[in-house]
Design a protein around this motif. Sequence first.
Motif, short mmCIF file in Angstrom:
data_model
loop_
_atom_site.label_atom_id
_atom_site.label_comp_id
_atom_site.label_asym_id
_atom_site.label_seq_id
_atom_site.Cartn_x
_atom_site.Cartn_y
_atom_site.Cartn_z
N MET A 20 11.62 11.00 -0.45
CA MET A 20 10.53 10.66 -1.36
C MET A 20 10.78 11.18 -2.78
SD MET A 20 7.85 8.92 -1.69
CE MET A 20 7.06 8.55 -0.13
N LYS A 21 11.42 12.32 -2.93
CA LYS A 21 11.70 12.83 -4.28
C LYS A 21 12.67 11.89 -5.00
CE LYS A 21 10.67 17.72 -3.59
NZ LYS A 21 11.18 19.13 -3.64
N GLU A 22 13.65 11.39 -4.27
CA GLU A 22 14.58 10.43 -4.87
C GLU A 22 13.87 9.12 -5.21
OE1 GLU A 22 17.96 9.88 -2.37
OE2 GLU A 22 18.68 11.95 -2.58
N PHE A 23 12.93 8.72 -4.36
CA PHE A 23 12.15 7.51 -4.61
C PHE A 23 11.35 7.64 -5.90
CE2 PHE A 23 8.15 5.16 -4.37
CZ PHE A 23 8.58 3.88 -4.06
N ILE A 24 10.69 8.77 -6.07
CA ILE A 24 9.88 9.00 -7.28
C ILE A 24 10.77 8.97 -8.53
CG2 ILE A 24 8.44 10.71 -8.48
CD1 ILE A 24 7.50 11.61 -5.63
N ALA A 25 11.91 9.64 -8.44
CA ALA A 25 12.83 9.65 -9.58
C ALA A 25 13.33 8.25 -9.90
CB ALA A 25 14.00 10.59 -9.28
N TYR A 26 13.64 7.47 -8.87
CA TYR A 26 14.13 6.10 -9.06
C TYR A 26 13.04 5.22 -9.68
CZ TYR A 26 16.31 1.59 -7.97
OH TYR A 26 16.85 0.33 -8.07
N ALA A 27 11.80 5.38 -9.19
CA ALA A 27 10.69 4.58 -9.71
C ALA A 27 10.44 4.90 -11.19
CB ALA A 27 9.43 4.83 -8.89
N LYS A 28 10.53 6.16 -11.55
CA LYS A 28 10.31 6.55 -12.94
C LYS A 28 11.45 6.06 -13.85
CE LYS A 28 7.27 10.50 -12.17
NZ LYS A 28 7.06 11.95 -12.36
N ALA A 29 12.65 5.98 -13.29
CA ALA A 29 13.80 5.50 -14.07
C ALA A 29 13.81 3.98 -14.19
CB ALA A 29 15.09 6.00 -13.44
N ASN A 30 13.05 3.30 -13.32
CA ASN A 30 13.03 1.83 -13.30
C ASN A 30 11.58 1.32 -13.29
OD1 ASN A 30 16.06 0.99 -12.65
ND2 ASN A 30 15.57 2.78 -11.39
N PRO A 31 10.81 1.59 -14.33
CA PRO A 31 9.40 1.20 -14.34
C PRO A 31 9.21 -0.30 -14.21
CG PRO A 31 10.14 1.83 -16.55
CD PRO A 31 11.23 2.21 -15.59
N GLY A 32 8.29 -0.68 -13.31
CA GLY A 32 7.95 -2.08 -13.12
C GLY A 32 8.91 -2.88 -12.28
N LYS A 33 10.00 -2.27 -11.83
CA LYS A 33 11.01 -3.00 -11.07
C LYS A 33 10.84 -2.88 -9.56
CE LYS A 33 14.56 -2.84 -14.68
NZ LYS A 33 15.95 -2.44 -15.02
N LEU A 34 10.17 -1.84 -9.11
CA LEU A 34 9.96 -1.67 -7.67
C LEU A 34 8.72 -2.43 -7.24
CD1 LEU A 34 10.76 2.07 -6.81
CD2 LEU A 34 11.80 0.04 -5.80
N THR A 35 8.91 -3.40 -6.35
CA THR A 35 7.78 -4.16 -5.82
C THR A 35 7.30 -3.53 -4.52
OG1 THR A 35 9.38 -5.61 -4.76
CG2 THR A 35 8.44 -6.35 -6.85
N PHE A 36 5.97 -3.49 -4.33
CA PHE A 36 5.46 -3.01 -3.05
C PHE A 36 4.55 -4.05 -2.43
CE2 PHE A 36 2.00 -1.47 -5.77
CZ PHE A 36 0.86 -1.57 -4.98
N ALA A 37 4.78 -4.29 -1.15
CA ALA A 37 4.00 -5.28 -0.41
C ALA A 37 2.75 -4.64 0.17
CB ALA A 37 4.85 -5.88 0.71
N SER A 38 1.78 -5.48 0.51
CA SER A 38 0.62 -5.03 1.28
C SER A 38 0.15 -6.18 2.15
CB SER A 38 -0.52 -4.56 0.37
OG SER A 38 -1.24 -5.66 -0.15
N SER A 39 -0.61 -5.85 3.17
CA SER A 39 -1.10 -6.88 4.08
C SER A 39 -2.36 -7.56 3.55
CB SER A 39 -1.39 -6.28 5.45
OG SER A 39 -2.35 -5.25 5.35
N GLY A 40 -2.77 -7.22 2.35
CA GLY A 40 -3.95 -7.82 1.75
C GLY A 40 -4.41 -7.01 0.55
N ALA A 41 -5.14 -7.65 -0.35
CA ALA A 41 -5.55 -6.98 -1.59
C ALA A 41 -6.41 -5.75 -1.34
CB ALA A 41 -6.30 -7.98 -2.47
N GLY A 42 -7.25 -5.78 -0.29
CA GLY A 42 -8.13 -4.66 -0.01
C GLY A 42 -7.73 -3.86 1.21
N ALA A 43 -6.49 -4.00 1.65
CA ALA A 43 -6.04 -3.31 2.87
C ALA A 43 -5.78 -1.84 2.61
CB ALA A 43 -4.76 -3.97 3.39
N PRO A 44 -5.96 -0.98 3.62
CA PRO A 44 -5.62 0.44 3.46
C PRO A 44 -4.17 0.64 3.03
CG PRO A 44 -6.84 0.08 5.50
CD PRO A 44 -6.53 -1.27 4.94
N GLN A 45 -3.29 -0.27 3.49
CA GLN A 45 -1.88 -0.16 3.11
C GLN A 45 -1.72 -0.24 1.59
OE1 GLN A 45 -3.18 -1.92 5.61
NE2 GLN A 45 -1.67 -2.55 7.13
#
Length: 332
Positions: free
Chosen positions: A147-172
């Motif tokens: 997770m620390k590497e994930f956070i560093a990668y996300a900060k180095a690549n703003p807006g490039k990491l897409t995250f999926a969800s099972s719905g707009a109001g889902a807990p996910q």
Amino acid sequence: MRQQYKQWIGTIICAALIASPVFAQGEAALKNYPDKPIRLVIPYPPGGATDVIGRIMAQELSKTLNQQVIPDNRAGDSGNIGADMVAKSPADGYTLLMGALTSHSINAILDKDRIKYSLEKDFTPVAVVGVVPLVFVVNPSVPVKNMKEFIAYAKANPGKLTFASSGAGAPQRLAMEMFRYQLGLDLLHVPYKGSGPAMTDLVGGQVLTMSETVPAALQFIQAGQLRALAVTTSKRISQLPDVPTITEATGLPNFDVVSMFGIEAPAGTPKAIVNKLSSDIRSILQRPDVQERMLAAGVYVNYLSPAESSKRITRELNMWNKVIKDANIKAD
């Protein structure tokens, strides 16, 4: 002194006379209950976590109550159709809701101008029965191992990491939004109509990360098709014992998000009936065979009484209200 004693006795007698009709009503409500089948409304399609839990509870309650408890799938509108139907049903203990309480709590805030029922005012909690943990996963193409590497990668690549969800109001989605907001990450949300399509695209690399329920993600983690970075619970879980919690992995305090499930009755259902159902549910959930069946579906048994359930629902509403407001989340 004698006069005070008489007044004291008189007060007790009056209180008993006032209380006795209420007690009698409670006893009357329980006298023949249940004397006909009970309908347990499941506000989602067959096959999902709510449906599996509902069918286990219906089967076991049928045995305990010596009366048939019938699962009734009334899917649609993110669970709101079935919930609204139960909210408007007679408060007699014969129509109950098998609720996905975290989802209902989120919907109550995101869709507050559209939903026709109140989660707090139109229902009486019977019991929380269990929770399903979530796990943060990434497609192996993302060059991170923790997770620390994930956070560093996300900060180095703003807006490039897409995250999926099972719905707009889902807990996910909301778990990821809370995580993203608290760490100041720029991630792009891609909503899907259900976990199945979302997981298909995540495994295929069309999207790169997701917060998903453990049951939906476990087989892909075990097959090496997804990499687990952290679970969203306050403690590690038995199904993924080597995966750290969000708090362990990031230092974020008090990060505890689960998908919570419970049974609710229409508001005004006699307290005696609610208490009986809740007591029976507690006894059912204490049985090892039931716990094993629930865990096989990815559900960790977590019984809460009516009063405890009410407090937990209020806590969920307050938590998600803050997340949705702070992160400016909209029902896409």
